[in-house]
Design a protein around this motif. Structure first.
Motif, PDB file in Angstrom:
ATOM      1  N   GLU A  20      -8.549   3.060   3.037  1.00 57.23           N
ATOM      2  CA  GLU A  20      -7.833   2.063   3.823  1.00 57.23           C
ATOM      3  C   GLU A  20      -8.430   1.966   5.218  1.00 57.23           C
ATOM      4  O   GLU A  20      -8.848   2.966   5.803  1.00 57.23           O
ATOM      5  CB  GLU A  20      -6.342   2.417   3.943  1.00 57.23           C
ATOM      6  CG  GLU A  20      -5.610   2.443   2.616  1.00 57.23           C
ATOM      7  CD  GLU A  20      -4.122   2.710   2.766  1.00 57.23           C
ATOM      8  OE1 GLU A  20      -3.630   2.651   3.927  1.00 57.23           O
ATOM      9  OE2 GLU A  20      -3.462   2.990   1.766  1.00 57.23           O
ATOM     10  N   ARG A  27      -5.432  -5.863   7.971  1.00 56.43           N
ATOM     11  CA  ARG A  27      -5.736  -4.832   6.978  1.00 56.43           C
ATOM     12  C   ARG A  27      -6.986  -5.243   6.206  1.00 56.43           C
ATOM     13  O   ARG A  27      -6.945  -6.138   5.368  1.00 56.43           O
ATOM     14  CB  ARG A  27      -4.551  -4.648   6.025  1.00 56.43           C
ATOM     15  CG  ARG A  27      -3.292  -4.138   6.698  1.00 56.43           C
ATOM     16  CD  ARG A  27      -2.203  -3.908   5.673  1.00 56.43           C
ATOM     17  NE  ARG A  27      -2.553  -2.823   4.757  1.00 56.43           N
ATOM     18  CZ  ARG A  27      -1.903  -2.572   3.617  1.00 56.43           C
ATOM     19  NH1 ARG A  27      -0.890  -3.359   3.251  1.00 56.43           N
ATOM     20  NH2 ARG A  27      -2.263  -1.576   2.845  1.00 56.43           N
ATOM     21  N   ARG A  30      -7.382  -2.058   1.591  1.00 52.80           N
ATOM     22  CA  ARG A  30      -6.004  -1.760   1.226  1.00 52.80           C
ATOM     23  C   ARG A  30      -5.934  -0.899  -0.034  1.00 52.80           C
ATOM     24  O   ARG A  30      -5.269  -1.227  -0.998  1.00 52.80           O
ATOM     25  CB  ARG A  30      -5.225  -3.058   1.027  1.00 52.80           C
ATOM     26  CG  ARG A  30      -5.188  -3.925   2.286  1.00 52.80           C
ATOM     27  CD  ARG A  30      -4.236  -5.091   2.141  1.00 52.80           C
ATOM     28  NE  ARG A  30      -4.735  -6.103   1.212  1.00 52.80           N
ATOM     29  CZ  ARG A  30      -4.021  -7.146   0.806  1.00 52.80           C
ATOM     30  NH1 ARG A  30      -2.775  -7.293   1.214  1.00 52.80           N
ATOM     31  NH2 ARG A  30      -4.553  -8.033  -0.006  1.00 52.80           N
ATOM     32  N   ARG A 219      -9.076  -5.127  -1.742  1.00 54.63           N
ATOM     33  CA  ARG A 219      -8.831  -4.330  -2.944  1.00 54.63           C
ATOM     34  C   ARG A 219      -9.900  -4.610  -3.999  1.00 54.63           C
ATOM     35  O   ARG A 219     -10.402  -5.729  -4.099  1.00 54.63           O
ATOM     36  CB  ARG A 219      -7.459  -4.651  -3.553  1.00 54.63           C
ATOM     37  CG  ARG A 219      -6.277  -4.181  -2.738  1.00 54.63           C
ATOM     38  CD  ARG A 219      -5.000  -4.261  -3.574  1.00 54.63           C
ATOM     39  NE  ARG A 219      -3.838  -3.752  -2.865  1.00 54.63           N
ATOM     40  CZ  ARG A 219      -2.957  -4.507  -2.231  1.00 54.63           C
ATOM     41  NH1 ARG A 219      -3.120  -5.828  -2.235  1.00 54.63           N
ATOM     42  NH2 ARG A 219      -1.923  -3.975  -1.607  1.00 54.63           N
TER      43      ARG A 219
END
Length: 262
Positions: A20, A27, A30, A219
């Motif tokens: 992360e 962000r 993640r 991701r």
């Protein structure tokens, strides 16, 4: 959605778990997970801003993750940063070569900086491996984009690092130069080097990678071989001729599906 395919039984050269990273409210990563088998080419595929370069910067110890674990060549990137740096070489999006020097002089300089014996022999061997022998005595300023990139990759091999990171190595190159770089990357794998390649070009991942992971909005949403990824979509039949899905079909299907689920 994360589609996880089978992994190699060989000890991985790179292991990433739950990575992360955020910049204030943004962000970037993640919870990224993947492994790279030794001696393979692994493509991290994604659009601009997907987090590809951030992953490479963390793995090469240039950036610290907020959470998660990462190992390169068996070394933890946080606790054993010096060992990681001795195990890797990093080639960024633009060739880091001295244009005033010749190709051979660039290689000799790096070999001397790394205190290698017979730096001239090291340079000559790399010029041969990357089809630059005839151009070795010329100033790099006279090289084409593909030749500069091949020289840059050759320089990254000095000292025989087991793992090489190539961060979008063909950005800005014309089609002929891209093919030259692809050949250089294939040469790395044939020599047993582990290559982590980041790219936004679907055909590049399709041409080079043993495994492909698609990074989308921080991701990994799919991870597998090209054949495994193609099986995610059913073939289309047109007049009794079966059409296999391309990597482009897979990419836009899984990215679109992931966006709908968020």
């Amino acid at each position: 959605m994360l589609v996880r395919m089978s992994t190699s039984t060989a000890g991985p050269a790179i292991q990433v778990r739950g990575l992360e990273k955020s910049y204030k409210e943004l962000r970037v990563l993640r919870g990224v997970d993947f492994e790279v088998a030794r001696g393979s080419i692994f493509a991290l595929l994604g659009s601009n801003g997907a987090g590809k370069t951030t992953v490479v910067r963390i793995l090469s110890t240039l950036l610290r993750a907020d959470a998660g674990d990462a190992r390169v060549n068996g070394f933890d990137v946080g606790a054993r940063a010096a060992d990681v740096r001795e195990s890797i070489s990093l080639t960024g999006q633009f060739a880091a070569v001295d244009e005033i020097l010749s190709g051979r002089e660039n290689l000799v300089m790096i070999a001397r900086l790394r205190h290698l014996r017979e730096p001239g022999a090291v340079a000559d061997d790399l010029l041969r491996r990357f089809s630059l022998t005839e151009a070795g005595g010329r100033r790099v300023a006279t090289y084409s984009g593909g030749m500069r990139r091949r020289l840059d990759i050759a320089m990254s091999l000095i000292g025989n690092p087991p793992v090489i990171f190539l961060d979008e190595p063909t950005t800005g190159l014309d089609p002929e130069a891209r093919i030259e770089v692809w050949d250089a990357v294939k040469e790395l794998a044939r020599g047993g080097t582990t290559v982590l390649l980041t790219t936004q070009y679907l055909d590049e991942a399709e041409q080079l990678a043993d495994r492909i992971a698609i990074l989308h909005r921080g991701r990994i949403i799919v991870d597998g071989t090209l054949a495994e990824l193609k099986r995610l979509l059913p073939p289309a039949e047109v007049e009794y001729v079966e059409k296999q899905p391309s990597l482009e079909d897979v990419y836009f299907a899984v990215v679109g599906d992931a966006a709908e689920k968020e």
